[in-house]
Design a protein around this motif. Structure first.
Motif, PDB file in Angstrom:
ATOM      1  N   LYS A 123       0.836  -1.188   0.000  1.00 33.38           N
ATOM      2  CA  LYS A 123       0.000   0.000   0.000  1.00 33.38           C
ATOM      3  C   LYS A 123       0.875   1.243   0.000  1.00 33.38           C
ATOM      4  CE  LYS A 123      -3.944   2.126   2.308  1.00 33.38           C
ATOM      5  NZ  LYS A 123      -4.763   2.063   1.084  1.00 33.38           N
ATOM      6  N   GLU A 124       0.476   2.264  -0.760  1.00 37.26           N
ATOM      7  CA  GLU A 124       1.238   3.513  -0.848  1.00 37.26           C
ATOM      8  C   GLU A 124       0.833   4.425   0.314  1.00 37.26           C
ATOM      9  OE1 GLU A 124      -0.054   4.696  -4.642  1.00 37.26           O
ATOM     10  OE2 GLU A 124       1.243   3.301  -5.740  1.00 37.26           O
ATOM     11  N   VAL A 125       1.776   4.669   1.207  1.00 34.31           N
ATOM     12  CA  VAL A 125       1.525   5.450   2.419  1.00 34.31           C
ATOM     13  C   VAL A 125       2.255   6.787   2.308  1.00 34.31           C
ATOM     14  CG1 VAL A 125       1.758   5.501   4.926  1.00 34.31           C
ATOM     15  CG2 VAL A 125       1.307   3.333   3.763  1.00 34.31           C
ATOM     16  N   SER A 126       1.535   7.870   2.505  1.00 36.06           N
ATOM     17  CA  SER A 126       2.157   9.194   2.432  1.00 36.06           C
ATOM     18  C   SER A 126       1.265  10.202   3.132  1.00 36.06           C
ATOM     19  CB  SER A 126       2.380   9.620   0.973  1.00 36.06           C
ATOM     20  OG  SER A 126       1.135   9.750   0.302  1.00 36.06           O
ATOM     21  N   GLY A 127       1.800  11.391   3.371  1.00 38.92           N
ATOM     22  CA  GLY A 127       1.008  12.446   4.005  1.00 38.92           C
ATOM     23  C   GLY A 127       1.873  13.408   4.804  1.00 38.92           C
ATOM     24  N   PHE A 128       1.418  14.652   4.873  1.00 36.63           N
ATOM     25  CA  PHE A 128       2.135  15.717   5.577  1.00 36.63           C
ATOM     26  C   PHE A 128       1.720  15.818   7.043  1.00 36.63           C
ATOM     27  CE2 PHE A 128       3.147  20.292   6.318  1.00 36.63           C
ATOM     28  CZ  PHE A 128       4.476  20.266   5.928  1.00 36.63           C
ATOM     29  N   GLU A 129       0.820  14.923   7.487  1.00 38.12           N
ATOM     30  CA  GLU A 129       0.284  15.034   8.852  1.00 38.12           C
ATOM     31  C   GLU A 129       1.349  14.868   9.924  1.00 38.12           C
ATOM     32  OE1 GLU A 129      -0.624  12.813   6.629  1.00 38.12           O
ATOM     33  OE2 GLU A 129      -2.798  12.738   6.332  1.00 38.12           O
ATOM     34  N   GLY A 130       2.363  14.047   9.642  1.00 44.03           N
ATOM     35  CA  GLY A 130       3.411  13.845  10.643  1.00 44.03           C
ATOM     36  C   GLY A 130       4.170  15.125  10.934  1.00 44.03           C
ATOM     37  N   ILE A 131       4.479  15.903   9.901  1.00 47.33           N
ATOM     38  CA  ILE A 131       5.202  17.159  10.098  1.00 47.33           C
ATOM     39  C   ILE A 131       4.304  18.185  10.789  1.00 47.33           C
ATOM     40  CG2 ILE A 131       6.324  19.078   8.905  1.00 47.33           C
ATOM     41  CD1 ILE A 131       7.298  17.138   6.830  1.00 47.33           C
ATOM     42  N   VAL A 132       3.019  18.221  10.413  1.00 46.58           N
ATOM     43  CA  VAL A 132       2.083  19.140  11.080  1.00 46.58           C
ATOM     44  C   VAL A 132       1.999  18.812  12.569  1.00 46.58           C
ATOM     45  CG1 VAL A 132      -0.327  19.886  11.228  1.00 46.58           C
ATOM     46  CG2 VAL A 132       0.737  19.567   8.991  1.00 46.58           C
ATOM     47  N   ALA A 133       1.890  17.521  12.886  1.00 45.38           N
ATOM     48  CA  ALA A 133       1.838  17.107  14.296  1.00 45.38           C
ATOM     49  C   ALA A 133       3.107  17.516  15.033  1.00 45.38           C
ATOM     50  CB  ALA A 133       1.630  15.596  14.381  1.00 45.38           C
ATOM     51  N   GLY A 134       4.267  17.357  14.383  1.00 40.40           N
ATOM     52  CA  GLY A 134       5.519  17.749  15.015  1.00 40.40           C
ATOM     53  C   GLY A 134       5.596  19.248  15.260  1.00 40.40           C
ATOM     54  N   CYS A 135       5.116  20.050  14.312  1.00 38.82           N
ATOM     55  CA  CYS A 135       5.141  21.510  14.472  1.00 38.82           C
ATOM     56  C   CYS A 135       4.215  21.950  15.607  1.00 38.82           C
ATOM     57  CB  CYS A 135       4.726  22.191  13.170  1.00 38.82           C
ATOM     58  SG  CYS A 135       5.959  22.053  11.863  1.00 38.82           S
ATOM     59  N   GLY A 173     -10.896  11.383  12.152  1.00 38.74           N
ATOM     60  CA  GLY A 173     -11.241  11.720  10.778  1.00 38.74           C
ATOM     61  C   GLY A 173     -10.673  10.744   9.771  1.00 38.74           C
ATOM     62  N   SER A 174      -9.497  10.175  10.064  1.00 39.66           N
ATOM     63  CA  SER A 174      -8.889   9.238   9.119  1.00 39.66           C
ATOM     64  C   SER A 174      -9.723   7.970   8.964  1.00 39.66           C
ATOM     65  CB  SER A 174      -7.475   8.887   9.571  1.00 39.66           C
ATOM     66  OG  SER A 174      -7.497   8.143  10.781  1.00 39.66           O
ATOM     67  N   PHE A 175     -10.352   7.530  10.039  1.00 37.08           N
ATOM     68  CA  PHE A 175     -11.207   6.345   9.941  1.00 37.08           C
ATOM     69  C   PHE A 175     -12.470   6.648   9.138  1.00 37.08           C
ATOM     70  CE2 PHE A 175      -8.660   4.966  13.596  1.00 37.08           C
ATOM     71  CZ  PHE A 175      -8.394   3.652  13.237  1.00 37.08           C
ATOM     72  N   LEU A 176     -12.964   7.877   9.247  1.00 36.12           N
ATOM     73  CA  LEU A 176     -14.139   8.256   8.473  1.00 36.12           C
ATOM     74  C   LEU A 176     -13.818   8.406   6.989  1.00 36.12           C
ATOM     75  CD1 LEU A 176     -15.731  10.912  10.873  1.00 36.12           C
ATOM     76  CD2 LEU A 176     -16.444   8.530  10.530  1.00 36.12           C
ATOM     77  N   LEU A 177     -12.612   8.892   6.682  1.00 35.92           N
ATOM     78  CA  LEU A 177     -12.223   9.134   5.297  1.00 35.92           C
ATOM     79  C   LEU A 177     -11.480   7.958   4.669  1.00 35.92           C
ATOM     80  CD1 LEU A 177     -10.974  12.824   5.711  1.00 35.92           C
ATOM     81  CD2 LEU A 177     -13.162  12.058   4.749  1.00 35.92           C
ATOM     82  N   GLY A 178     -11.206   6.926   5.441  1.00 31.58           N
ATOM     83  CA  GLY A 178     -10.527   5.753   4.907  1.00 31.58           C
ATOM     84  C   GLY A 178      -9.038   5.932   4.700  1.00 31.58           C
ATOM     85  N   THR A 179      -8.405   6.848   5.425  1.00 34.97           N
ATOM     86  CA  THR A 179      -6.963   7.079   5.278  1.00 34.97           C
ATOM     87  C   THR A 179      -6.199   6.720   6.557  1.00 34.97           C
ATOM     88  OG1 THR A 179      -7.222   9.391   5.980  1.00 34.97           O
ATOM     89  CG2 THR A 179      -7.362   8.941   3.620  1.00 34.97           C
ATOM     90  N   VAL A 184      -2.833   7.574  10.830  1.00 36.43           N
ATOM     91  CA  VAL A 184      -2.655   7.203  12.244  1.00 36.43           C
ATOM     92  C   VAL A 184      -1.177   7.059  12.612  1.00 36.43           C
ATOM     93  CG1 VAL A 184      -3.112   5.443  13.988  1.00 36.43           C
ATOM     94  CG2 VAL A 184      -4.936   6.170  12.447  1.00 36.43           C
ATOM     95  N   PRO A 185      -0.383   6.259  11.893  1.00 29.83           N
ATOM     96  CA  PRO A 185       1.035   6.171  12.292  1.00 29.83           C
ATOM     97  C   PRO A 185       1.797   7.468  12.081  1.00 29.83           C
ATOM     98  CG  PRO A 185       0.638   4.944  10.256  1.00 29.83           C
ATOM     99  CD  PRO A 185      -0.692   5.331  10.792  1.00 29.83           C
ATOM    100  N   PHE A 186       1.477   8.227  11.014  1.00 32.85           N
ATOM    101  CA  PHE A 186       2.197   9.468  10.773  1.00 32.85           C
ATOM    102  C   PHE A 186       1.925  10.481  11.878  1.00 32.85           C
ATOM    103  CE2 PHE A 186       3.724   9.876   6.156  1.00 32.85           C
ATOM    104  CZ  PHE A 186       4.146   8.556   6.146  1.00 32.85           C
ATOM    105  N   VAL A 187       0.682  10.629  12.295  1.00 29.93           N
ATOM    106  CA  VAL A 187       0.350  11.604  13.336  1.00 29.93           C
ATOM    107  C   VAL A 187       0.936  11.175  14.685  1.00 29.93           C
ATOM    108  CG1 VAL A 187      -1.547  12.623  14.658  1.00 29.93           C
ATOM    109  CG2 VAL A 187      -1.721  12.429  12.174  1.00 29.93           C
ATOM    110  N   CYS A 188       0.789   9.899  15.022  1.00 30.73           N
ATOM    111  CA  CYS A 188       1.288   9.414  16.319  1.00 30.73           C
ATOM    112  C   CYS A 188       2.815   9.504  16.392  1.00 30.73           C
ATOM    113  CB  CYS A 188       0.834   7.984  16.554  1.00 30.73           C
ATOM    114  SG  CYS A 188      -0.952   7.793  16.775  1.00 30.73           S
ATOM    115  N   PHE A 189       3.493   9.003  15.372  1.00 32.91           N
ATOM    116  CA  PHE A 189       4.954   9.033  15.376  1.00 32.91           C
ATOM    117  C   PHE A 189       5.486  10.458  15.211  1.00 32.91           C
ATOM    118  CE2 PHE A 189       4.759   4.439  13.839  1.00 32.91           C
ATOM    119  CZ  PHE A 189       5.091   3.938  15.081  1.00 32.91           C
ATOM    120  N   GLY A 190       4.800  11.283  14.423  1.00 28.01           N
ATOM    121  CA  GLY A 190       5.231  12.675  14.277  1.00 28.01           C
ATOM    122  C   GLY A 190       5.184  13.420  15.597  1.00 28.01           C
TER     123      GLY A 190
END
Length: 323
Positions: A123-135, A173-179, A184-190
């Motif tokens: 599966k192709e996993v990507s997203g800017f959420e991890g950096i937003v969470a870190g900021c 929101g990710s569970f509602l949008l199917g992402t 989830v891992p990007f936000v938590c780890f970020g």
């Protein structure tokens, strides 16, 4: 064009990279397999640990990421400087991508015979959420008590609660949008790795030390509701003791000092006392408790006045009296 001049150059470059990546994958969908994080094809495309955190494939997420990048950099970058801010983003992004890759491998290994897990491996996993969470974690450290108002003041909360609120709403929101697989891992780890970097690794030139280990509002338990903070503090304390058993260089040891901690095995009492003294001094300077005492400066007149009196010529009268 005044709207664009209000933001930093670095944030505009990163926003441009996000938009460019979205357009490239839109024109050539095959590039997603190269830029996104695909556990089954990690080698030889090892660079996707970094590029996955900058790639968005949904238009609404591109808008959110660009606006977040511009707004958050405007608050953080002037405080740290462009170099330190870029270093923070790179460290958080790479650590988040690496941890996500490891988590997906573990999940696949545990459910190896499941058809669904096989799909997850490619599966192709990507997203800017991890950096937003870190900021947002950086905002929590820089301006924790600033009040944020939404809906013309109907909703109010302090900036120190931003990371926790973003994590909750992003995961829901990710569970509602199917992402959920990527969000989830990007936000938590970020969130986690940004805290680790700021708490233990970021170098503070003004203190000649690393991290921010004395800030009570920035401890790990502060990301959780107050009800569960005591047990989280105990767990974090046990983990902290285990980490202190790992040999570290003198610079890192000074930055990772924790008040009241026992000396490391093999270290003498004098070295431990010096570390405690440095840590206490850094804490006092950070809190502004120590202010330079005003030392009166003696002028040449003050120094020479008594000397001039001693050098006054003495006249002996005829009666033998000294005048």
């Amino acid at each position: 064009m005044k709207f664009l001049t209000d933001f930093t150059k670095l944030s505009k470059v990163i926003a441009g990279v996000i938009v460019l990546g979205y357009l490239v994958q839109l024109i050539a969908p095959s590039t997603r397999g190269v830029l996104a994080l695909v556990p089954g094809r990690f080698l030889p495309c090892a660079w996707n640990i970094f590029t996955a955190g900058l790639l968005e494939v949904h238009f609404y997420k591109v808008v959110f990421s660009v606006l977040s990048c511009l707004a958050l950099a405007r608050l953080i970058e002037p405080v740290w400087g462009s170099s330190e801010y870029l270093k923070f983003l790179a460290a958080t992004n790479v650590a988040t991508g690496g941890a996500t890759l490891f988590l997906l491998y573990i999940f696949f290994a545990l459910t190896h015979y499941s058809e669904k897990s096989g799909d997850l491996l490619y599966k192709e996993v990507s997203g800017f959420e991890g950096i937003v969470a870190g900021c947002l974690v950086a905002i929590k450290q820089i301006m924790p008590d600033n009040e944020i108002m939404l809906l013309t003041g109907v909703i109010r909360f302090r900036a120190k609660h931003l990371p926790s609120l973003f994590l909750v709403f992003a995961v829901a929101g990710s569970f509602l949008l199917g992402t959920a697989v990527s969000t989830v891992p990007f936000v938590c780890f970020g969130t986690y790795f940004a805290w680790v970097y700021l708490r233990f690794l970021q170098y503070k030139p003004e203190l000649s030390a690393r991290g921010d280990p004395f800030n009570e509002d920035f401890r790990f338990a502060s990301f959780f509701p107050e009800v569960v903070q005591p047990p989280v503090d105990k767990v974090a304390q046990v983990v902290g003791i285990a980490l202190r058993l790992v040999p570290r260089s003198p610079t890192r040891a000074a930055g990772g000092f924790v008040p009241g901690a026992a000396p490391l095995p093999g270290s003498d009492d004098a070295d431990a006392a010096r570390r405690r003294e440095r840590g206490a001094r850094a804490l006092e300077e950070r809190l502004g408790a120590r202010k330079p005492a005003s030392v009166p400066v003696s002028t040449n007149v003050d120094i020479e006045a008594p000397l001039a009196e001693d050098r006054t010529p003495q006249v002996v009268s005829s009666g033998g009296e000294v005048s």
